[in-house]
Design a protein around this motif. Structure first.
Motif, PDB file in Angstrom:
ATOM      1  N   TRP A 155      17.121   4.399  -2.936  1.00 44.73           N
ATOM      2  CA  TRP A 155      16.035   4.294  -2.462  1.00 44.73           C
ATOM      3  C   TRP A 155      15.134   4.426  -2.504  1.00 44.73           C
ATOM      4  N   VAL A 156      14.813   4.313  -4.218  1.00 43.70           N
ATOM      5  CA  VAL A 156      13.737   4.406  -4.660  1.00 43.70           C
ATOM      6  C   VAL A 156      13.037   3.474  -5.200  1.00 43.70           C
ATOM      7  N   TYR A 157      12.024   3.500  -4.480  1.00 42.96           N
ATOM      8  CA  TYR A 157      10.953   1.371  -5.146  1.00 42.96           C
ATOM      9  C   TYR A 157      10.072   2.422  -5.563  1.00 42.96           C
ATOM     10  N   ASP A 158       9.218   1.302  -6.411  1.00 44.43           N
ATOM     11  CA  ASP A 158       8.046   0.561  -6.813  1.00 44.43           C
ATOM     12  C   ASP A 158       6.742   1.117  -5.846  1.00 44.43           C
ATOM     13  N   ALA A 159       5.392   1.718  -5.909  1.00 47.22           N
ATOM     14  CA  ALA A 159       4.769   2.172  -4.649  1.00 47.22           C
ATOM     15  C   ALA A 159       3.756   1.697  -4.927  1.00 47.22           C
ATOM     16  N   SER A 160       3.524   0.846  -6.371  1.00 44.76           N
ATOM     17  CA  SER A 160       2.271  -0.567  -6.224  1.00 44.76           C
ATOM     18  C   SER A 160       2.648  -0.826  -5.019  1.00 44.76           C
ATOM     19  N   TYR A 161       0.581  -1.675  -4.596  1.00 48.13           N
ATOM     20  CA  TYR A 161       1.148  -2.107  -3.564  1.00 48.13           C
ATOM     21  C   TYR A 161      -1.263  -2.516  -3.387  1.00 48.13           C
ATOM     22  N   LEU A 162      -1.129  -3.932  -3.445  1.00 49.95           N
ATOM     23  CA  LEU A 162      -3.031  -3.473  -2.945  1.00 49.95           C
ATOM     24  C   LEU A 162      -2.957  -4.159  -1.440  1.00 49.95           C
ATOM     25  N   THR A 163      -4.064  -3.383  -0.497  1.00 51.59           N
ATOM     26  CA  THR A 163      -4.063  -3.958   0.540  1.00 51.59           C
ATOM     27  C   THR A 163      -5.833  -3.791   0.748  1.00 51.59           C
ATOM     28  N   ILE A 164      -5.630  -5.940   1.839  1.00 56.32           N
ATOM     29  CA  ILE A 164      -6.891  -5.841   1.845  1.00 56.32           C
ATOM     30  C   ILE A 164      -7.702  -4.377   3.507  1.00 56.32           C
ATOM     31  N   LYS A 165      -8.706  -4.249   2.820  1.00 53.02           N
ATOM     32  CA  LYS A 165      -9.105  -2.473   3.495  1.00 53.02           C
ATOM     33  C   LYS A 165      -9.682  -3.080   4.878  1.00 53.02           C
TER      34      LYS A 165
END
Length: 457
Positions: free
Chosen positions: A374-384
């Motif tokens: 159920w566990v995933y890497d939470a890394s992300y990049l967002t163009i806000k």
């Protein structure tokens, strides 16, 4: 609340700066003798670039300020009347009739007092090339004493918990801000970057350092434990499915295990070593919601009457636990499920993909418990945000002085390996720390396009 505050500021030659603050706060949420507490602080700054010995480097480093501060603050956010025993309404049957009455609703704790935070901050501000490049760095180290929280007590008392000053934790980190004017001619370009490395660790829990939370799969995913960061995930380590009889006979088993059921790793036993049995002793740390670092960056461009702004943000590291799988992978026929369930184990001749077990009654419960799948890497990049504007060239008049039109895109794109709807998981306020990094159908941030204008009269 009742508070008294005093502050003194001192400046010598406009480059030696000193400030001292003292406040005394009182709050009726605490017991007799514990309502008031003192919170002093002191800070100092030195603008070193104004010193004579800095003159040889002022062409490169035109500004240098060194800062330091230390102080105490208090927390009283526990709700009203926690320090006294409460009375609740109860019913009882007397002589065959329902009789209303009153009884003890919760235990009080007259020793309840302020949660105290001691924090040290060290920082430096540096300007290069006449402030074309400006760097701000801060280091902080804080220690929280007397954490206000509910401590579990034996249910034989008639109650399950009581509010107390149960623990301590520490937090420290580095925060960096960099501002630069990259181009300053007709075409202008400025950048603002910030990045933060934050760490924390629990150093004391209650009277015996007993861990709290993370014991079941019913909204209890996070654990507080001494020596660990706040809110780590606890659960089993997923190890696939017993695909064949030979595999089943040779592997550790749960009480509900059969051929075709879920298989978890045998990590430990009552004596701290694997024992061939899958049970609560095999629940371990399977994730940490605290990121390695978070960041944001804004780039602004302008040329003639055009202007463009681009904002991105994100994080690196940390974990998300998709608790929706408790329902969307429920193979008891209770809910709609994910497509992967169609590839479940059905028989030794049709074993499926090895990720979803059989649906036989009495064998599916273990698959619904928190586990590493159920566990995933939470890394992300967002163009806000991206905003493109154009200032219309008009001749100022007594009615209209400026007209700017623009188009904006918000949440334009998100780059992440997380398969859920939204990697930006915020802690659920209702669940407190027991919701940190837990995705319970977190609503996705909508992508929004808008056009508008700014008019100055």
């Amino acid at each position: 609340m009742a508070s008294v505050i005093a502050r003194a500021n001192y400046s010598f030659k406009d480059r030696y700066l000193l400030q001292a603050t003292f406040r005394r706060d009182g709050c009726s949420r605490f017991g007799t003798g514990n309502k008031y507490a003192n919170f002093p602080s002191v800070s100092a700054g030195w603008i070193a670039s104004d010193e004579a010995f800095m003159e040889p480097v002022t062409d490169v480093m035109n500004y240098l300020k060194i800062r330091a501060s230390y102080g105490l603050t208090g927390n009283y956010n526990i709700g009203n009347y926690r320090y006294i025993a409460g009375v609740s309404t109860y019913n009882y049957v007397l002589g065959g009739s329902l009789a209303p009455g009153k009884g003890l609703g919760n235990l009080g704790n007259n020793a309840l007092t302020w949660e105290e935070t001691k924090q040290l901050d060290l920082g430096v501000d540096i300007g290069f090339l006449n402030d074309r490049i400006y760097l701000m760095y801060d280091y902080y180290n804080k220690k929280v004493d007397g954490l206000l929280y509910q401590v579990d007590i034996p249910r034989a008392s008639g109650f399950s918990n009581i509010y107390s000053n149960i623990g301590d934790y520490k937090a420290w980190g580095h925060e960096i801000t960099l501002q630069s004017r990259n181009l300053v001619g007709d075409f202008k370009w400025t950048t603002n970057l910030n990045i933060a490395f934050n760490r924390n660790e629990i150093t004391k829990m209650g009277t015996n350092n007993t861990p709290k939370g993370g014991y079941s799969n019913q909204e209890d995913f996070n654990r507080l434990a001494v020596g660990e960061p706040i809110g780590i995930f606890m659960g089993y380590v997923f190890d696939g499915v017993y695909m064949t009889e030979e595999e089943f006979n040779s592997q550790p088993k749960h009480a509900s295990s059969e051929i075709g059921t879920v298989r978890m790793k045998d990590v430990s036993g009552p004596n701290g070593v694997p024992d061939g049995i899958i049970d609560n002793n095999d629940r371990v740390k399977i994730g940490d919601p605290n990121p390695d670092f978070i960041y944001g960056m804004t780039n602004e461009f302008s040329w003639k009457n055009f202007d463009l702004s681009i904002l991105i943000s994100g994080q690196v590291g940390g974990d998300i636990i998709n608790s929706n799988y408790e329902h969307t992978l429920n193979i008891d026929g209770c809910f709609n499920v994910l497509k992967k369930v169609a590839n479940r184990w059905r028989s030794p001749e049709n074993p499926g993909g090895g990720q979803v077990p059989r649906t036989k009654a009495g064998t599916t419960e273990l698959f619904r418990f928190n586990n590493s799948s159920w566990v995933y890497d939470a890394s992300y990049l967002t163009i806000k945000n991206i905003t493109l504007g154009y200032t219309v060239p008009i001749k100022p008049s007594q009615y209209l002085s400026k007209l700017r039109v623009y188009v904006t895109a918000q949440q334009l794109a998100t780059f992440t390996k997380y398969p859920g709807m939204n990697p930006e998981i915020a802690m659920n306020e209702d669940m407190g720390w027991n919701g940190l990094g837990v995705d319970r159908t977190t609503y996705p941030v909508p992508r929004t396009f808008s056009i508008g204008c700014n008019i100055s009269f």
